[in-house]
Scaffold this active site. Structure first.
Site, short mmCIF file in Angstrom:
data_model
loop_
_atom_site.label_atom_id
_atom_site.label_comp_id
_atom_site.label_asym_id
_atom_site.label_seq_id
_atom_site.Cartn_x
_atom_site.Cartn_y
_atom_site.Cartn_z
N ASN A 184 -4.95 2.80 -3.57
CA ASN A 184 -6.34 3.39 -3.94
C ASN A 184 -6.09 4.88 -3.95
OD1 ASN A 184 -8.22 1.72 -4.57
ND2 ASN A 184 -9.41 1.39 -1.87
N GLN A 185 -6.53 6.08 -5.26
CA GLN A 185 -6.72 7.99 -5.57
C GLN A 185 -7.84 7.49 -5.56
OE1 GLN A 185 -4.12 8.96 -3.84
NE2 GLN A 185 -3.36 7.46 -3.33
N ASP B 27 0.91 -1.38 -0.17
CA ASP B 27 -0.07 0.17 0.14
C ASP B 27 0.91 1.37 0.07
OD1 ASP B 27 -3.23 1.62 0.63
OD2 ASP B 27 -2.08 1.91 2.69
N ARG B 28 0.36 2.33 -0.87
CA ARG B 28 1.23 3.67 -0.36
C ARG B 28 0.88 4.48 0.41
NH1 ARG B 28 0.46 8.14 -5.03
NH2 ARG B 28 -0.76 9.65 -2.58
N ASP B 29 -0.26 5.46 0.36
CA ASP B 29 -0.04 6.08 1.60
C ASP B 29 -0.53 5.67 3.38
OD1 ASP B 29 0.17 7.46 -0.07
OD2 ASP B 29 -2.30 8.38 0.28
N ARG C 244 -10.42 -0.60 -7.23
CA ARG C 244 -10.63 -0.51 -6.35
C ARG C 244 -10.24 -1.34 -5.32
NH1 ARG C 244 -11.41 4.44 -3.97
NH2 ARG C 244 -13.00 4.18 -2.42
N HIS D 81 -10.52 6.41 -8.99
CA HIS D 81 -11.71 5.67 -9.87
C HIS D 81 -12.56 6.09 -7.68
CE1 HIS D 81 -10.89 3.12 -13.10
NE2 HIS D 81 -10.94 4.24 -13.24
N ASP E 228 -2.26 -1.14 5.67
CA ASP E 228 -2.34 -0.10 7.14
C ASP E 228 -3.78 -0.94 7.10
OD1 ASP E 228 -2.59 1.89 4.99
OD2 ASP E 228 -3.43 2.87 6.69
ZN LIG Z 1 -10.60 1.96 -10.39
#
Ligand SMILES: [Zn+2]
Length: 184
Positions: free
Chosen positions: A54-55, A9-11, A110, A94, A136
């Site tokens: 997810n962004q 995951d990123r954030d 997503r 999305h 997380d």
């Molecule tokens: Zn998507």
């Protein structure tokens, strides 16, 4: 021979927000030195590194896809200075609750859906039985489990609840150690 990988995951997993804010752009986050060391160790142990994030705030108009990719290129510039890189940054722009077309749709990527994972596993020929998901929130762990990855939930996030991760660790540094000491 299939490769092994760590999906990240990123954030709040590989980067941490400045204060309590969301991470939209360069300048909104910082990277502890121990996180750089952790990723480098995984890379040196022949794990391919993927970011799966997810962004959905793209769909809500807070930022553009260009902002997202600029941040990812910035991260890889930092990582390359330390001798490693993220193989690919997969992101879902999305959110069906958004108002920005064409992003305000129900999609297959997503998280907790597995679309981004299946795509990377397929294109890079990843052996899921030797691979991991680190994140997380529950929406990181659920698709990781469904794809057959071993999963690590980090305590860096807000998520507190029933745990279905294989391991729980304090942060990315201890997660990397867990991966490296666990026999595949
Ligand atoms: Zn998507």
């Amino acid at each position: 021979m299939p490769d092994k990988a760590v999906f990240l995951d990123r954030d709040k997993t590989i980067i941490l927000p400045n204060g309590d804010n969301y991470i939209y752009r360069i300048g909104d986050f910082y990277i502890p030195d121990s996180y750089i060391t952790a990723l480098k160790k995984l890379f040196d142990n022949e794990y391919k590194l993927f970011v799966v994030t997810n962004q959905g705030r793209v769909a809500k108009g807070y930022m553009t896809e260009e902002d997202v990719t600029e941040l990812h290129e910035y991260l890889n510039d930092i990582y390359k200075d330390h001798g490693f890189q993220i193989e690919e940054f997969a992101y879902c722009p999305h959110n069906p609750m958004g108002h920005v077309s064409p992003y305000n749709v129900v999609c297959r990527c997503r998280k907790p859906k597995q679309g981004m994972f299946y795509d990377l596993i397929d294109r890079y020929d990843i052996d899921v039985t030797k691979s991991w998901m680190v994140g997380d929130t529950e929406r990181d762990i659920v698709p990781g489990n469904l794809c057959g990855l071993k999963t690590i939930l980090l305590r860096t996030g807000y998520y507190i609840g029933p745990e279905n991760a294989d391991y729980i660790e304090d942060d990315l540094a201890s997660a990397a150690n867990r991966i490296l000491i666990t026999k595949n």
